[in-house]
Design a protein around this motif. Structure first.
Motif, PDB file in Angstrom:
ATOM      1  N   TYR A  71      11.996   4.887   6.229  1.00  0.00           N
ATOM      2  CA  TYR A  71      11.886   5.228   4.819  1.00  0.00           C
ATOM      3  C   TYR A  71      11.059   4.174   4.096  1.00  0.00           C
ATOM      4  N   ILE A  72      10.191   4.630   3.193  1.00  0.00           N
ATOM      5  CA  ILE A  72       9.534   3.689   2.283  1.00  0.00           C
ATOM      6  C   ILE A  72       9.892   4.088   0.856  1.00  0.00           C
ATOM      7  N   ALA A  73       9.996   3.078  -0.019  1.00  0.00           N
ATOM      8  CA  ALA A  73      10.327   3.306  -1.423  1.00  0.00           C
ATOM      9  C   ALA A  73       9.332   2.571  -2.300  1.00  0.00           C
ATOM     10  N   ALA A  74       9.257   3.005  -3.544  1.00  0.00           N
ATOM     11  CA  ALA A  74       8.431   2.357  -4.570  1.00  0.00           C
ATOM     12  C   ALA A  74       6.984   2.136  -4.140  1.00  0.00           C
ATOM     13  N   PRO A  75       6.308   3.145  -3.581  1.00  0.00           N
ATOM     14  CA  PRO A  75       4.900   2.952  -3.230  1.00  0.00           C
ATOM     15  C   PRO A  75       4.065   2.747  -4.491  1.00  0.00           C
ATOM     16  N   ALA A  76       3.120   1.827  -4.413  1.00  0.00           N
ATOM     17  CA  ALA A  76       2.297   1.513  -5.589  1.00  0.00           C
ATOM     18  C   ALA A  76       0.905   1.094  -5.144  1.00  0.00           C
ATOM     19  N   LEU A  77      -0.078   1.419  -5.968  1.00  0.00           N
ATOM     20  CA  LEU A  77      -1.436   0.916  -5.779  1.00  0.00           C
ATOM     21  C   LEU A  77      -1.593  -0.371  -6.584  1.00  0.00           C
ATOM     22  N   ILE A  78      -2.413  -1.264  -6.084  1.00  0.00           N
ATOM     23  CA  ILE A  78      -2.622  -2.557  -6.740  1.00  0.00           C
ATOM     24  C   ILE A  78      -4.003  -2.559  -7.380  1.00  0.00           C
ATOM     25  N   ASP A  79      -4.047  -2.816  -8.698  1.00  0.00           N
ATOM     26  CA  ASP A  79      -5.329  -2.774  -9.400  1.00  0.00           C
ATOM     27  C   ASP A  79      -6.043  -4.119  -9.312  1.00  0.00           C
ATOM     28  N   ALA A  80      -7.214  -4.188  -9.928  1.00  0.00           N
ATOM     29  CA  ALA A  80      -8.057  -5.382  -9.818  1.00  0.00           C
ATOM     30  C   ALA A  80      -7.395  -6.624 -10.390  1.00  0.00           C
ATOM     31  N   ALA A  81      -6.468  -6.425 -11.346  1.00  0.00           N
ATOM     32  CA  ALA A  81      -5.769  -7.554 -11.950  1.00  0.00           C
ATOM     33  C   ALA A  81      -4.524  -7.962 -11.157  1.00  0.00           C
ATOM     34  N   GLY A  82      -4.252  -7.231 -10.077  1.00  0.00           N
ATOM     35  CA  GLY A  82      -3.091  -7.548  -9.265  1.00  0.00           C
ATOM     36  C   GLY A  82      -1.819  -6.842  -9.690  1.00  0.00           C
ATOM     37  N   HIS A  83      -1.924  -5.926 -10.660  1.00  0.00           N
ATOM     38  CA  HIS A  83      -0.753  -5.190 -11.120  1.00  0.00           C
ATOM     39  C   HIS A  83      -0.437  -4.039 -10.165  1.00  0.00           C
ATOM     40  N   ASN A  98      11.287   8.292  -5.704  1.00  0.00           N
ATOM     41  CA  ASN A  98      10.199   7.394  -5.292  1.00  0.00           C
ATOM     42  C   ASN A  98      10.362   6.981  -3.833  1.00  0.00           C
ATOM     43  N   LEU A  99      10.893   7.896  -3.027  1.00  0.00           N
ATOM     44  CA  LEU A  99      11.239   7.632  -1.639  1.00  0.00           C
ATOM     45  C   LEU A  99      10.531   8.619  -0.726  1.00  0.00           C
ATOM     46  N   ALA A 100      10.104   8.150   0.459  1.00  0.00           N
ATOM     47  CA  ALA A 100       9.481   9.037   1.450  1.00  0.00           C
ATOM     48  C   ALA A 100       9.957   8.648   2.840  1.00  0.00           C
ATOM     49  N   LEU A 101      10.005   9.633   3.730  1.00  0.00           N
ATOM     50  CA  LEU A 101      10.348   9.399   5.134  1.00  0.00           C
ATOM     51  C   LEU A 101       9.113   9.632   5.983  1.00  0.00           C
ATOM     52  N   LEU A 102       8.750   8.633   6.788  1.00  0.00           N
ATOM     53  CA  LEU A 102       7.691   8.766   7.788  1.00  0.00           C
ATOM     54  C   LEU A 102       8.360   8.996   9.136  1.00  0.00           C
ATOM     55  N   ASP A 103       7.877   9.988   9.878  1.00  0.00           N
ATOM     56  CA  ASP A 103       8.551  10.436  11.095  1.00  0.00           C
ATOM     57  C   ASP A 103       7.505  10.669  12.181  1.00  0.00           C
ATOM     58  N   ARG A 127      -5.821   7.498 -13.092  1.00  0.00           N
ATOM     59  CA  ARG A 127      -7.186   7.371 -12.589  1.00  0.00           C
ATOM     60  C   ARG A 127      -7.687   5.945 -12.796  1.00  0.00           C
ATOM     61  N   GLY A 128      -8.257   5.396 -11.752  1.00  0.00           N
ATOM     62  CA  GLY A 128      -8.752   4.029 -11.838  1.00  0.00           C
ATOM     63  C   GLY A 128      -9.222   3.531 -10.495  1.00  0.00           C
ATOM     64  N   ARG A 129      -9.578   2.256 -10.443  1.00  0.00           N
ATOM     65  CA  ARG A 129     -10.024   1.632  -9.203  1.00  0.00           C
ATOM     66  C   ARG A 129      -8.937   0.683  -8.721  1.00  0.00           C
ATOM     67  N   TYR A 130      -8.603   0.795  -7.447  1.00  0.00           N
ATOM     68  CA  TYR A 130      -7.514   0.007  -6.886  1.00  0.00           C
ATOM     69  C   TYR A 130      -7.993  -0.724  -5.641  1.00  0.00           C
ATOM     70  N   LYS A 131      -7.345  -1.856  -5.385  1.00  0.00           N
ATOM     71  CA  LYS A 131      -7.789  -2.672  -4.255  1.00  0.00           C
ATOM     72  C   LYS A 131      -6.717  -2.876  -3.187  1.00  0.00           C
ATOM     73  N   GLY A 132      -5.462  -2.490  -3.466  1.00  0.00           N
ATOM     74  CA  GLY A 132      -4.400  -2.750  -2.508  1.00  0.00           C
ATOM     75  C   GLY A 132      -3.276  -1.738  -2.591  1.00  0.00           C
ATOM     76  N   PHE A 133      -2.263  -1.943  -1.768  1.00  0.00           N
ATOM     77  CA  PHE A 133      -1.152  -0.996  -1.657  1.00  0.00           C
ATOM     78  C   PHE A 133       0.112  -1.776  -1.346  1.00  0.00           C
ATOM     79  N   SER A 134       1.224  -1.387  -1.964  1.00  0.00           N
ATOM     80  CA  SER A 134       2.500  -2.037  -1.688  1.00  0.00           C
ATOM     81  C   SER A 134       3.600  -0.987  -1.583  1.00  0.00           C
ATOM     82  N   PHE A 135       4.655  -1.339  -0.868  1.00  0.00           N
ATOM     83  CA  PHE A 135       5.821  -0.466  -0.739  1.00  0.00           C
ATOM     84  C   PHE A 135       6.966  -1.301  -0.204  1.00  0.00           C
ATOM     85  N   VAL A 136       8.128  -0.696  -0.108  1.00  0.00           N
ATOM     86  CA  VAL A 136       9.315  -1.368   0.408  1.00  0.00           C
ATOM     87  C   VAL A 136       9.898  -0.513   1.527  1.00  0.00           C
TER      88      VAL A 136
END
Length: 351
Positions: A71-83, A98-103, A127-136
């Motif tokens: 399971y992953i939770a709280a997936p988020a894209l990381i913007d240029a400012a690191g947010h 905000n939860l998904a199961l990868l199988d 909509r925007g430009r993103y440089k990274g990805f985070s999840f738990v």
């Protein structure tokens, strides 16, 4: 999996989703679709059911996949400012709140489970430009609906929970909650364990009768454990198991109480450089099993089932970037991030 339609009213009001919607409004309401793929590998080898995996662990013996889900939770894209900008997930049989199961198991070869697989999370972001990805890696204990009412996720009854929380195979019990990550492999020659303290070797194969300070040791035991009793009294079983979940949990979920856990054991993952249009997220089994001899087990559960006293959990938690035990008495930091990045995920250009 069961249909999730009866839960859509609750989902619509969840704060995690609402936060993503608010972010979209702040950006003029324009959103972009997001699809992020995941894959399994062992170094440069793709990993799939029915295919030998070479060179895992310190013994380096070949193995085959038995199960692989997380399971992953709280997936988020990381913007240029690191947010971190939350991804608003679609709601379907693989995704809830905000939860998904990868199988990745498909019931072929030595894999158990079902033919259904899922290697992609889908949703939208402002909509925007993103440089990274985070999840738990993990299942949140509680989220809130639009009225501020708690909705229990981790410590809920799988029989009445929405998909993908409705899988008995991904639960321990109501108090212990879900297995956040379940990776099982069958090494060639099996896994040899010490002589069993229990009278029944089939029970001892999964650590019955041993105090683990973790989830119930028999929660994962098959009714008849496949094993071989050796001439020296040791036993050999077929499967090495990683089952990660919260431990030291208190509170009766059957009475609607919020359950708290001394060791949450959720793994934060951050890929500072990631392009979902060109890359996928790879879970690499080689660093996952680094420092572990898959052909031998020193006791307790076969493998690591999150027990603080289990010898195999010491290197496993280090590889995951988690503290297995407190750093000092009353530090209350067991099951928290060690501060080191987890070694098991990487970004890879999609092939």
């Amino acid at each position: 999996m069961r249909a999730f339609t009866r839960f859509t009213a609750v989902v619509a009001g969840l704060v995690a989703v609402g936060g993503a919607q608010a972010a979209g409004k702040a950006d003029g309401g324009e959103r972009q679709q997001v699809a992020i793929r995941f894959a399994l590998a062992a170094g440069d080898q793709p990993v799939e059911c029915g295919r030998d995996i070479a060179g895992l662990g310190t013994g380096g013996q070949p193995a085959q996949l038995h199960d692989a889900r997380f399971y992953i939770a709280a997936p988020a894209l990381i913007d240029a400012a690191g947010h971190e900008v939350p991804i608003e997930l679609e709601q379907n049989d693989w995704q809830y709140a905000n939860l998904a199961l990868l199988d990745f198991e498909n019931k072929t070869g030595k894999c158990v489970g079902s033919a259904d697989v899922n290697d992609t999370i889908k949703g939208s972001a402002p909509r925007g430009r993103y440089k990274g990805f985070s999840f738990v890696i993990g299942v949140p204990s509680v989220v809130q609906d639009k009225d501020g009412k708690d909705v229990i996720l981790n410590h809920s009854n799988f029989a009445t929970a929405p998909a993908p929380l409705d899988l008995q195979s991904m639960t321990w019990n109501w108090q212990a909650g879900r297995k956040f990550i379940k990776i099982e492999v069958d090494p060639d020659g099996g896994v040899t364990r010490p002589p069993p303290p229990a009278k029944n070797p089939a029970l001892a194969a999964n650590g019955a009768g041993e105090k683990t300070d973790g989830p119930p040791p028999m929660a994962d035991a098959p009714k008849t454990a496949p094993l071989r009793v050796n001439s020296d009294g040791t036993i050999t079983v077929s499967t090495w198991m990683l089952h990660l979940g919260s431990t030291g949990c208190r509170g009766d979920a059957t009475k609607g109480e919020i359950t708290s856990c001394a060791n949450p054991n959720r793994v934060p993952v951050k890929l500072a450089s990631f392009d979902p249009a060109r890359q996928r997220v790879v879970l690499d089994l080689k660093p996952l099993f680094a420092g572990i001899d898959l052909g031998k087990d020193q006791g307790f559960s076969t493998g690591c089932m999150s027990g603080p006293a289990d010898p195999e959990c010491t290197p496993m938690f280090e590889n995951l970037g988690l503290r297995l035990k407190e750093t000092a008495p009353d530090a209350n930091d067991a099951g928290q991030s060690s501060g080191a990045s987890t070694k098991i995920f990487r970004a890879e250009v999609t092939k």
